[in-house]
Design a protein around this motif. Structure first.
Motif: not given
Length: 216
Positions: A173-187
Motif C-alpha cells: 500500500s505504498s509506491q515506495n514501501p521501503g524494506v528494513i531487514t532486521v538482521a542486516n539493520a542490526v548486525f
C-alpha cells in the motif's frame, strides 16, 4: 472551560490526521515520476503530462524466475515507483518473490506499507510478530491460491516449506514501501552498532555478536 474545549478539539484533529496518514492521494489523473527532475519533494515531481507515454505505466519482468542462489535462498523482484514511474502518487506497488526449497525471505518490515501476499506456487510458511509487550507470533502455512496480509510496520517473514520451488506475488500500500531487514539493520549497520550494546540487548557474549557481525 473554553480553552479546555479548544485543546480537546485540537488534539482530536491531530489524532484523526495521524490515523488517516498514508501515501498522498493524487490530485490529478496521474503524476508520472520524473526521476531526473530538479525539484526535491517527498516522492517524485511530475513529468510533463504532454510527454507521458504508455511505457510510463508499463513493467515487464514478473514472468521471469528470480535467481535464488544466495545465502537466504530467495529473490524479490520489486515493482515500485523506481521501476514503474506511473505508480507515483497512486499509493500502491507490488513484487514477485521466488524461493528455492527451504529458502526464506528473512524477518523484515515495510515502514510505509501493509503487504498482502498470494501464493502462486508451492507451500509457504508466513508470519508476523505483534508489537511490544506481547510480541505474539501469528503464522500459517499457505498453499497455492491462499492469501495472507501483513500489517504495516510489523516484523514478518516467509519460508518455503515445500521440496520444490515456490512463488508468491505481493501487493503493497505504498509506491515506495521501503524494506528494513532486521538482521542486516542490526548486525550490518555501518559503522557497527557497538558490540557490547548488542550483546546486552540479545543477552549473549560479545564474541557471539562479533561472529554474527562478521557475516554482514
Amino acid at each position: 472551560m473554553a480553552s479546555s474545549h479548544i485543546l480537546f478539539v485540537g488534539l482530536m484533529m491531530i489524532t484523526c490526521s495521524i490515523a488517516l496518514a498514508s501515501d498522498s492521494s493524487p490530485l490529478q489523473d496521474f503524476c508520472v515520476a520524473d526521476s531526473k527532475g530538479p525539484v526535491l519533494v517527498n516522492g517524485f515531481a511530475c513529468k510533463d503530462a504532454k510527454l507521458v507515454q504508455a511505457s510510463d505505466f508499463f513493467f515487464s519482468g514478473l514472468h521471469l524466475v528470480g535467481n535464488t542462489s544466495n545465502a537466504v535462498g530467495s529473490r524479490v523482484t520489486p515493482v515500485t515507483v523506481g521501476q514503474l514511474p506511473g505508480l507515483n502518487t497512486l499509493g500502491i506497488s507490488m513484487a514477485r518473490i521466488d524461493f528455492a526449497p527451504w529458502g526464506i525471505n528473512p524477518p523484515h518490515t515495510h515502514p510505509r506499507a501493509t503487504e498482502i501476499l498470494t501464493v502462486i506456487q508451492g507451500s509457504i510458511q508466513v508470519g508476523f510478530v505483534t508489537s511490544n509487550p506481547e510480541n505474539r507470533l501469528i503464522n500459517k502455512v499457505l498453499q497455492k491460491g491462499d492469501v495472507f496480509v501483513f500489517p504495516e510496520g510489523l516484523v514478518h517473514f516467509q519460508r518455503n516449506v515445500g521440496h520444490g520451488n515456490a512463488i508468491a506475488i505481493v501487493g503493497l500500500s505504498s509506491q515506495n514501501p521501503g524494506v528494513i531487514t532486521v538482521a542486516n539493520a542490526v548486525f550490518g549497520a555501518k559503522p557497527d552498532i557497538p558490540n557490547d550494546l548488542l550483546a546486552k540487548a540479545f543477552q549473549v557474549e560479545v564474541n557471539v555478536v562479533d561472529q554474527i557481525q562478521s557475516k554482514f
